[in-house]
Design a protein around this motif. Structure first.
Motif, PDB file in Angstrom:
ATOM      1  N   ILE A  32      98.041  73.873   5.852  1.00 30.05           N
ATOM      2  CA  ILE A  32      98.474  75.192   5.954  1.00 30.05           C
ATOM      3  C   ILE A  32      99.403  75.034   7.325  1.00 30.05           C
ATOM      4  CG2 ILE A  32      97.861  77.639   6.698  1.00 30.05           C
ATOM      5  CD1 ILE A  32      95.269  77.125   5.326  1.00 30.05           C
ATOM      6  N   ALA A  33      99.227  74.575   8.310  1.00 31.12           N
ATOM      7  CA  ALA A  33     100.048  74.512   9.704  1.00 31.12           C
ATOM      8  C   ALA A  33     101.107  73.861   9.172  1.00 31.12           C
ATOM      9  CB  ALA A  33      99.278  73.595  10.455  1.00 31.12           C
ATOM     10  N   ASP A  34     101.179  72.784   8.361  1.00 32.25           N
ATOM     11  CA  ASP A  34     102.526  72.144   7.941  1.00 32.25           C
ATOM     12  C   ASP A  34     103.375  73.013   7.026  1.00 32.25           C
ATOM     13  OD1 ASP A  34     102.189  69.860   9.161  1.00 32.25           O
ATOM     14  OD2 ASP A  34     101.217  68.789   7.716  1.00 32.25           O
ATOM     15  N   ASP A  35     102.582  73.693   6.178  1.00 30.17           N
ATOM     16  CA  ASP A  35     103.552  74.642   5.259  1.00 30.17           C
ATOM     17  C   ASP A  35     103.975  75.811   5.859  1.00 30.17           C
ATOM     18  OD1 ASP A  35     104.214  75.523   2.578  1.00 30.17           O
ATOM     19  OD2 ASP A  35     102.563  76.670   2.321  1.00 30.17           O
ATOM     20  N   MET A  36     103.177  76.371   6.624  1.00 33.15           N
ATOM     21  CA  MET A  36     103.693  77.455   7.436  1.00 33.15           C
ATOM     22  C   MET A  36     104.315  77.398   8.880  1.00 33.15           C
ATOM     23  SD  MET A  36     101.029  80.541   5.970  1.00 33.15           S
ATOM     24  CE  MET A  36     101.105  81.023   4.392  1.00 33.15           C
ATOM     25  N   HIS A  37     104.442  76.018   9.222  1.00 27.48           N
ATOM     26  CA  HIS A  37     105.289  75.934  10.318  1.00 27.48           C
ATOM     27  C   HIS A  37     104.575  76.443  11.623  1.00 27.48           C
ATOM     28  CE1 HIS A  37     108.178  73.999   7.719  1.00 27.48           C
ATOM     29  NE2 HIS A  37     108.232  75.224   7.012  1.00 27.48           N
ATOM     30  N   SER A  82      86.236  89.776  -2.763  1.00 28.80           N
ATOM     31  CA  SER A  82      86.867  89.013  -3.947  1.00 28.80           C
ATOM     32  C   SER A  82      88.596  89.617  -3.843  1.00 28.80           C
ATOM     33  CB  SER A  82      86.359  89.536  -5.359  1.00 28.80           C
ATOM     34  OG  SER A  82      85.048  89.312  -5.403  1.00 28.80           O
ATOM     35  N   VAL A  83      88.707  90.718  -3.396  1.00 29.80           N
ATOM     36  CA  VAL A  83      90.249  91.252  -3.562  1.00 29.80           C
ATOM     37  C   VAL A  83      90.804  90.211  -2.394  1.00 29.80           C
ATOM     38  CG1 VAL A  83      91.750  93.176  -2.938  1.00 29.80           C
ATOM     39  CG2 VAL A  83      89.778  93.419  -4.551  1.00 29.80           C
ATOM     40  N   ALA A  84      90.352  90.485  -1.373  1.00 32.21           N
ATOM     41  CA  ALA A  84      90.949  89.844   0.010  1.00 32.21           C
ATOM     42  C   ALA A  84      91.059  88.317  -0.159  1.00 32.21           C
ATOM     43  CB  ALA A  84      90.042  90.193   1.336  1.00 32.21           C
ATOM     44  N   ALA A  91      99.303  85.090   0.035  1.00 31.68           N
ATOM     45  CA  ALA A  91      99.937  85.329   1.598  1.00 31.68           C
ATOM     46  C   ALA A  91     101.364  84.580   1.499  1.00 31.68           C
ATOM     47  CB  ALA A  91      99.242  84.843   2.598  1.00 31.68           C
ATOM     48  N   SER A  92     102.483  85.214   1.944  1.00 30.82           N
ATOM     49  CA  SER A  92     103.700  84.593   1.743  1.00 30.82           C
ATOM     50  C   SER A  92     104.084  84.222   3.373  1.00 30.82           C
ATOM     51  CB  SER A  92     104.972  85.612   1.274  1.00 30.82           C
ATOM     52  OG  SER A  92     104.886  86.969   1.994  1.00 30.82           O
ATOM     53  N   SER A  93     103.268  84.660   4.350  1.00 30.57           N
ATOM     54  CA  SER A  93     103.628  84.494   5.899  1.00 30.57           C
ATOM     55  C   SER A  93     102.145  84.023   6.389  1.00 30.57           C
ATOM     56  CB  SER A  93     104.290  85.652   6.416  1.00 30.57           C
ATOM     57  OG  SER A  93     103.149  86.638   6.605  1.00 30.57           O
ATOM     58  N   PHE A  94     102.205  83.614   7.665  1.00 31.82           N
ATOM     59  CA  PHE A  94     101.118  83.286   8.129  1.00 31.82           C
ATOM     60  C   PHE A  94     100.153  84.409   8.750  1.00 31.82           C
ATOM     61  CE2 PHE A  94      98.863  82.103  12.466  1.00 31.82           C
ATOM     62  CZ  PHE A  94      97.993  81.137  11.592  1.00 31.82           C
ATOM     63  N   HIS A  95     101.029  85.427   9.217  1.00 28.78           N
ATOM     64  CA  HIS A  95     100.312  86.789   9.779  1.00 28.78           C
ATOM     65  C   HIS A  95      99.795  87.518   8.481  1.00 28.78           C
ATOM     66  CE1 HIS A  95     103.071  85.862  13.151  1.00 28.78           C
ATOM     67  NE2 HIS A  95     102.102  86.232  13.973  1.00 28.78           N
ATOM     68  N   GLU A  96     100.304  87.335   7.219  1.00 31.64           N
ATOM     69  CA  GLU A  96      99.749  88.056   6.238  1.00 31.64           C
ATOM     70  C   GLU A  96      98.506  87.189   5.847  1.00 31.64           C
ATOM     71  OE1 GLU A  96     100.772  88.967   1.401  1.00 31.64           O
ATOM     72  OE2 GLU A  96     102.320  88.177   2.769  1.00 31.64           O
ATOM     73  N   LEU A  97      98.441  86.185   5.877  1.00 34.50           N
ATOM     74  CA  LEU A  97      97.454  85.195   5.681  1.00 34.50           C
ATOM     75  C   LEU A  97      96.013  85.459   6.602  1.00 34.50           C
ATOM     76  CD1 LEU A  97      95.526  83.019   4.124  1.00 34.50           C
ATOM     77  CD2 LEU A  97      96.841  81.273   5.784  1.00 34.50           C
ATOM     78  N   VAL A  98      96.354  85.817   7.863  1.00 37.22           N
ATOM     79  CA  VAL A  98      95.379  85.778   9.006  1.00 37.22           C
ATOM     80  C   VAL A  98      94.834  87.537   8.776  1.00 37.22           C
ATOM     81  CG1 VAL A  98      95.031  86.438  11.535  1.00 37.22           C
ATOM     82  CG2 VAL A  98      96.436  84.180  10.734  1.00 37.22           C
ATOM     83  N   GLY A  99      95.609  88.476   8.343  1.00 39.85           N
ATOM     84  CA  GLY A  99      95.474  89.601   8.228  1.00 39.85           C
ATOM     85  C   GLY A  99      94.281  89.697   6.916  1.00 39.85           C
ATOM     86  N   TRP A 100      94.554  89.154   5.943  1.00 36.87           N
ATOM     87  CA  TRP A 100      93.685  89.222   4.781  1.00 36.87           C
ATOM     88  C   TRP A 100      92.337  88.368   4.974  1.00 36.87           C
ATOM     89  CZ3 TRP A 100      93.812  93.162   1.750  1.00 36.87           C
ATOM     90  CH2 TRP A 100      95.193  93.821   1.562  1.00 36.87           C
ATOM     91  N   ARG A 101      92.437  87.421   5.866  1.00 35.35           N
ATOM     92  CA  ARG A 101      91.251  86.620   6.185  1.00 35.35           C
ATOM     93  C   ARG A 101      90.244  87.397   6.947  1.00 35.35           C
ATOM     94  NH1 ARG A 101      88.588  82.302   4.723  1.00 35.35           N
ATOM     95  NH2 ARG A 101      88.454  81.282   6.781  1.00 35.35           N
ATOM     96  N   SER A 158      97.263  72.674  -4.126  1.00 34.65           N
ATOM     97  CA  SER A 158      97.926  73.444  -2.944  1.00 34.65           C
ATOM     98  C   SER A 158      96.482  73.979  -2.403  1.00 34.65           C
ATOM     99  CB  SER A 158      98.582  74.847  -3.510  1.00 34.65           C
ATOM    100  OG  SER A 158      98.619  75.734  -2.518  1.00 34.65           O
ATOM    101  N   TRP A 159      96.990  74.311  -1.038  1.00 32.88           N
ATOM    102  CA  TRP A 159      95.900  74.936  -0.167  1.00 32.88           C
ATOM    103  C   TRP A 159      95.551  76.487  -0.653  1.00 32.88           C
ATOM    104  CZ3 TRP A 159      97.110  79.441   1.999  1.00 32.88           C
ATOM    105  CH2 TRP A 159      98.493  79.639   2.346  1.00 32.88           C
ATOM    106  N   ARG A 160      96.167  77.142  -1.363  1.00 38.09           N
ATOM    107  CA  ARG A 160      96.013  78.436  -1.982  1.00 38.09           C
ATOM    108  C   ARG A 160      94.857  78.309  -2.802  1.00 38.09           C
ATOM    109  NH1 ARG A 160     100.484  81.543  -0.536  1.00 38.09           N
ATOM    110  NH2 ARG A 160     102.157  80.333   0.288  1.00 38.09           N
ATOM    111  N   TRP A 161      94.553  77.172  -3.647  1.00 34.55           N
ATOM    112  CA  TRP A 161      93.380  77.097  -4.370  1.00 34.55           C
ATOM    113  C   TRP A 161      92.064  77.153  -3.621  1.00 34.55           C
ATOM    114  CZ3 TRP A 161      92.824  78.774  -9.379  1.00 34.55           C
ATOM    115  CH2 TRP A 161      94.259  78.945  -9.963  1.00 34.55           C
ATOM    116  N   VAL A 162      92.086  76.603  -2.436  1.00 32.13           N
ATOM    117  CA  VAL A 162      91.048  76.707  -1.611  1.00 32.13           C
ATOM    118  C   VAL A 162      90.441  78.204  -1.409  1.00 32.13           C
ATOM    119  CG1 VAL A 162      90.230  76.403   0.789  1.00 32.13           C
ATOM    120  CG2 VAL A 162      91.570  74.608  -0.420  1.00 32.13           C
ATOM    121  N   PHE A 163      91.242  79.269  -1.448  1.00 31.08           N
ATOM    122  CA  PHE A 163      90.847  80.561  -1.607  1.00 31.08           C
ATOM    123  C   PHE A 163      90.500  81.141  -2.834  1.00 31.08           C
ATOM    124  CE2 PHE A 163      93.551  79.859   2.358  1.00 31.08           C
ATOM    125  CZ  PHE A 163      92.495  80.379   3.409  1.00 31.08           C
TER     126      PHE A 163
END
Length: 455
Positions: A32-37, A82-84, A91-101, A158-163
């Motif tokens: 995630i760190a590499d993908d979202m810099h 489930s929705v979150a 998530a298309s950005s790091f801040h969006e990912l953190v918000g939904w987490r 992809s790390w996305r499937w982890v979610f």
């Protein structure tokens, strides 16, 4: 299946989901760190945001269950989850990912304390040791399989499937909650302690924020302000608690030596391990160039050691008591962490194996004993209130452990080479994990407890 085991199954599914979201996402953090810099310290917010959401909702979870019904709250919590979790994957950005987490954590945070209180009220006395063994079995299975599966997902997809892979479990928990829970709502509901809730939430949020900022690439003054605010809110809550008849967090329960000691142990063992394991994931993947799958597989060794410990605890808890088991758990767990100091290259694989086996056995003994011991003094409504404190502690220990050792590592990195900074952080963690030894003399043995009850 009897009703109490149906309730226990719902709680165990929710607990499984919680463990999966801590350990599976951890192995994906470097990707995630590499993908979202983002930096190593910043990407830790993927874990912190989830734990923060969990922690902030826990104090009001019991009141919500009383107000709207346990069935409704448990079902809604898993639907929100489930929705979150799906939106985390998109998530298309790091801040969006953190918000939904964060939202995902709120959903998960409703199920665990409510489900635990319902379950423990149905399993009383010596039966709690049995249900605690089942809880710890889930706590072993999830860390064993989730990092390995997460590593395979990260390496092959992809790390996305982890979610995404969490969604079926949360939907199953929602459906079973709606079909099986039959708890009656109280006729008279006490007014919720809104002021206390706001103070507790602000205190927890500021402390977590301060530790995370100080462990990252942020001005020290910002971290100091957050930590100072956190301490201030804690003091304000203490003043509020003395005047309130129905405080949101019942601090008087901490007079129980079993609960207070179990809380201390949880910071020293699972909390310390969370920080050490997170740091070791970055060490193995970034410095030693291990794959995500191989990194995740070490948790199988941890779970195997913890499984052995679980069998030991189930057989000897009532004979030996908590004091001796806590002491043994701390010594073995810290020995495992200290062993990581010897890891310098990929050829040191046997050393890593020994370290995770020792941490697993010691961690399993300590965590299983704490889970069994923590609520032994309580019944009925006190169990609900004790569950709130216990689960706040459980989540806070994970987040504080991660923030603390990332902070220590980053401070050492300013003066040492990367490998040296990792090694010294592990050594410090091993020492911190032994701190509760100073408190063991205050905890009665099982034999002494029976003597007091018979006197």
């Amino acid at each position: 299946m009897t009703y109490r085991y149906k309730v226990a199954l719902i709680f165990l599914i929710g607990f499984f989901i919680d463990c999966v979201n801590i350990f599976m996402s951890a192995v994906a953090l470097p990707s995630i760190a590499d993908d979202m810099h983002v930096s190593t310290s910043s990407v830790a917010w993927v874990a912190n945001a989830y734990i923060l959401g969990l922690t902030l909702i826990i104090p009001i979870s019991t009141w919500l269950a009383e107000r709207f019904g346990s069935r409704e709250i448990l079902t809604a919590s898993m639907l929100v989850f489930s929705v979150a979790v799906g939106l985390c994957g998109m998530a298309s950005s790091f801040h969006e990912l953190v918000g939904w987490r964060f939202v995902q954590g709120i959903g998960g945070g409703l199920l665990i304390p409510v489900g635990q209180a319902l379950t423990f009220n149905l399993f009383k006395g010596d039966q709690r040791a049995k249900i605690s063994t089942l809880v710890m079995a889930v706590a072993l299975i999830a860390p064993a399989i989730s990092p390995t599966i997460g590593g395979v997902i990260v390496d092959t997809s992809s790390w996305r499937w982890v979610f995404y892979c969490n969604i079926p479990f949360s939907l199953i928990a929602a459906g079973l909650s709606w079909l099986w829970i039959k708890e009656e709502r109280p006729v008279d509901l006490a007014r919720p302690d809104i002021k206390g809730l706001l103070l507790v939430s602000a205190a927890l949020g500021c402390v977590l924020m301060g530790m995370s900022l100080y462990g990252g690439d942020y001005p020290a003054m910002a971290a100091l302000i957050c930590l100072t605010a956190g301490v201030t809110f804690i003091l304000l809550y203490l003043l509020h608690y003395r005047r309130s008849k129905n405080a949101i967090v019942e601090l008087s329960l901490l007079k129980s030596k079993k609960l207070s000691t179990s809380i201390f142990i949880y910071y020293a063992i699972p909390g310390v391990f969370t920080g050490v394991n997170l740091l070791n994931i970055f060490y193995l993947q970034n410095s030693l160039k291990f794959s995500a799958q191989l990194t995740g597989m070490f948790m199988i060794l941890y779970a195997l050691g913890a499984f052995i410990a679980m069998l030991i605890c189930g057989r000897v808890y009532n004979r030996l008591g908590a004091r001796y088991l806590f002491t043994l758990g701390m010594l073995l767990h810290s020995a495992g962490i200290a062993t990581l100091y010897l890891v310098n290259s990929p050829s040191d694989l046997p050393v890593i194996i020994i370290a995770y086996c020792l941490m697993g056995i010691g961690g399993g003994i300590g965590a299983n004993t704490a889970q069994t011991t923590s609520l032994l003094d309580f019944e009925g409504d006190a169990t609900h209130k004790g569950s709130v404190i216990w689960n706040i502690n459980r989540q806070m220990s994970f987040s504080i452990g991660a923030a603390l050792f990332l902070m220590i590592y980053n401070l050492l990195l300013k003066h040492l080479e990367s490998t040296q900074a990792y090694h010294l952080t592990f050594a410090i963690a091993a020492l911190i994990g032994l701190f509760p030894l100073l408190q063991m003399s205050n905890l009665n043995t099982q034999k002494e407890r029976h003597a007091q009850q018979n006197s």
